[in-house]
Design an enzyme around this catalytic site. Sequence first.
Site, mmCIF file in Angstrom:
data_model
loop_
_atom_site.group_PDB
_atom_site.id
_atom_site.type_symbol
_atom_site.label_atom_id
_atom_site.label_comp_id
_atom_site.label_asym_id
_atom_site.label_seq_id
_atom_site.Cartn_x
_atom_site.Cartn_y
_atom_site.Cartn_z
ATOM 1 N N GLY A 134 0.805 -1.225 0.000
ATOM 2 C CA GLY A 134 0.000 0.000 0.000
ATOM 3 C C GLY A 134 0.834 1.269 0.000
ATOM 4 O O GLY A 134 0.467 2.260 -0.645
ATOM 5 N N ASN A 135 1.964 1.235 0.716
ATOM 6 C CA ASN A 135 2.755 2.469 0.829
ATOM 7 C C ASN A 135 3.419 2.873 -0.490
ATOM 8 O O ASN A 135 3.909 3.984 -0.617
ATOM 9 C CB ASN A 135 3.809 2.342 1.940
ATOM 10 C CG ASN A 135 4.798 1.225 1.660
ATOM 11 O OD1 ASN A 135 4.406 0.140 1.259
ATOM 12 N ND2 ASN A 135 6.064 1.501 1.848
ATOM 13 N N LYS B 15 -12.518 -10.823 4.632
ATOM 14 C CA LYS B 15 -11.702 -9.680 4.218
ATOM 15 C C LYS B 15 -12.494 -8.375 4.347
ATOM 16 O O LYS B 15 -13.454 -8.148 3.616
ATOM 17 C CB LYS B 15 -11.250 -9.891 2.766
ATOM 18 C CG LYS B 15 -10.540 -8.724 2.137
ATOM 19 C CD LYS B 15 -9.119 -8.602 2.602
ATOM 20 C CE LYS B 15 -8.449 -7.377 1.989
ATOM 21 N NZ LYS B 15 -7.124 -7.110 2.561
ATOM 22 N N LYS C 107 -3.119 -9.900 -2.431
ATOM 23 C CA LYS C 107 -2.181 -9.551 -3.505
ATOM 24 C C LYS C 107 -0.834 -10.268 -3.372
ATOM 25 O O LYS C 107 -0.176 -10.561 -4.373
ATOM 26 C CB LYS C 107 -1.980 -8.036 -3.591
ATOM 27 C CG LYS C 107 -1.122 -7.419 -2.505
ATOM 28 C CD LYS C 107 0.108 -6.766 -3.078
ATOM 29 C CE LYS C 107 1.084 -6.254 -2.036
ATOM 30 N NZ LYS C 107 0.856 -6.320 -0.641
ATOM 31 N N LYS D 12 2.168 -12.152 3.667
ATOM 32 C CA LYS D 12 3.469 -11.942 3.003
ATOM 33 C C LYS D 12 4.394 -13.136 3.263
ATOM 34 O O LYS D 12 5.044 -13.643 2.347
ATOM 35 C CB LYS D 12 4.129 -10.654 3.511
ATOM 36 C CG LYS D 12 3.308 -9.427 3.172
ATOM 37 C CD LYS D 12 3.941 -8.160 3.691
ATOM 38 C CE LYS D 12 2.920 -7.049 3.705
ATOM 39 N NZ LYS D 12 2.185 -6.881 2.445
HETATM 40 P P1 ADP Z 1 1.339 -3.665 2.599
HETATM 41 O O1 ADP Z 1 0.351 -2.548 2.647
HETATM 42 O O2 ADP Z 1 2.734 -3.221 2.240
HETATM 43 O O3 ADP Z 1 0.892 -4.847 1.800
HETATM 44 P P2 ADP Z 1 0.647 -4.360 5.353
HETATM 45 O O4 ADP Z 1 0.387 -3.026 5.939
HETATM 46 O O5 ADP Z 1 -0.495 -5.248 5.045
HETATM 47 O O6 ADP Z 1 1.566 -4.186 4.081
HETATM 48 O O7 ADP Z 1 1.672 -5.203 6.270
HETATM 49 C C1 ADP Z 1 2.868 -4.620 6.743
HETATM 50 C C2 ADP Z 1 2.692 -4.342 8.215
HETATM 51 O O8 ADP Z 1 2.622 -5.581 8.947
HETATM 52 C C3 ADP Z 1 3.830 -3.620 8.904
HETATM 53 O O9 ADP Z 1 3.715 -2.228 8.746
HETATM 54 C C4 ADP Z 1 3.647 -4.073 10.371
HETATM 55 O O10 ADP Z 1 2.960 -3.069 11.089
HETATM 56 C C5 ADP Z 1 2.743 -5.291 10.315
HETATM 57 N N1 ADP Z 1 3.203 -6.492 11.004
HETATM 58 C C6 ADP Z 1 2.396 -7.359 11.627
HETATM 59 N N2 ADP Z 1 3.063 -8.389 12.147
HETATM 60 C C7 ADP Z 1 4.381 -8.178 11.840
HETATM 61 C C8 ADP Z 1 5.585 -8.917 12.086
HETATM 62 N N3 ADP Z 1 5.591 -10.061 12.752
HETATM 63 N N4 ADP Z 1 6.749 -8.411 11.603
HETATM 64 C C9 ADP Z 1 6.756 -7.250 10.918
HETATM 65 N N5 ADP Z 1 5.661 -6.510 10.650
HETATM 66 C C10 ADP Z 1 4.472 -6.966 11.105
HETATM 67 MG MG MG Z 2 -0.175 -1.297 4.477
#
Ligand code: ADP
Ligand code: MG
Length: 310
Positions: free
Chosen positions: A6-7, A124, A208, A270
Amino acid sequence: MLALGGNAMTNAEGRARPDDQIAAAEVAMDAVAELIAHDVEVVITHGNGPQVGNLLVKNELAAAVVPPVPLDWCGAQTQATLGFVLMDALDAALASRGLEKRSATVVTRALVDPHDPGFVKPTKPIGRFLPADEAQVLIEHGEVWEDRGEKGWRRVVASPEPLDILDAPAVLELIRAGFVVVANGGGGIPVVRRADGSLSGVEAVIDKDLGAALLGVLVGADVLVVATDVPQAVLRYGTPEAEPIGKVTLAQMQQYMEEGHFASGSMGPKVDAVCRFVQGTDLPGVITSLDRIVDAVTDVGYAGTVVVPD
Ligand code: ADP
Ligand code: MG
């Protein structure tokens, strides 16, 4: 195979005005151009949560004037718009390095099982929070909404497993022809196959990162890189005993997954995606932040959390 979080598509607070999205895409595509400068062939996929959320609000507010479109249409629309924004940003980043490389976006369908358990129990959350009475109207129209406490009610939809990326062959042909391809945005447009063999879009959201893992396998990627807003996956995340994970074997990472170190809906998918890619290819998968992807790919093992075959 690069999955952008997302970022890479909104500002740091998740704001998704056109200017915010263009600025974020410029930062992300600068990193991709740097990869290409290192002779790396890149296939890009991206999330679309905030963008679909915005389209759903437009659907709601304009429903009396223009017919609302289904969720799969919203997915297709965001694939096209984000592909366009990413291609413009990438072209500029390549030109500034004197690199000549063309890009293309593929509107991409992902096959799901109509009997996926997700359709029975949607999980979701999508779109904005609404007060109970407004949610009730939409529930009467067949949508599933859940009480999320103080913030209000939120729509939940199925998040089925991607079984196949139906347009992967087109992606592969474009890669072979030298294009940088943007594909399977938002996890892919979820479609099911009818008894007569034809396809039909469904109201669901594919993760995704899981879509990226499957597309990576199908196009024969050498590495899957999941780019997000943290440099590494972390054990005991958010506790005083938090410990970032560096290089780790598939079996060890699967063990961490089972122990519940990674939140569902954020880091969980992820880690799952990277493990599936490593399992399916015997090649490495990386989770790291956007600013470290060049290090991660040009010297796998140097940056981020790197999952390697056992
Ligand atoms: P994106 O939008 O890049 O797909 P998300 O926001 O869904 O990513 O996921 C990334 C986030 O997951 C990080 O910003 C963090 O806050 C969170 N997170 C949750 N559990 C963990 C973990 N075990 N290690 C690292 N980050 C984690
Ligand atoms: Mg995010």
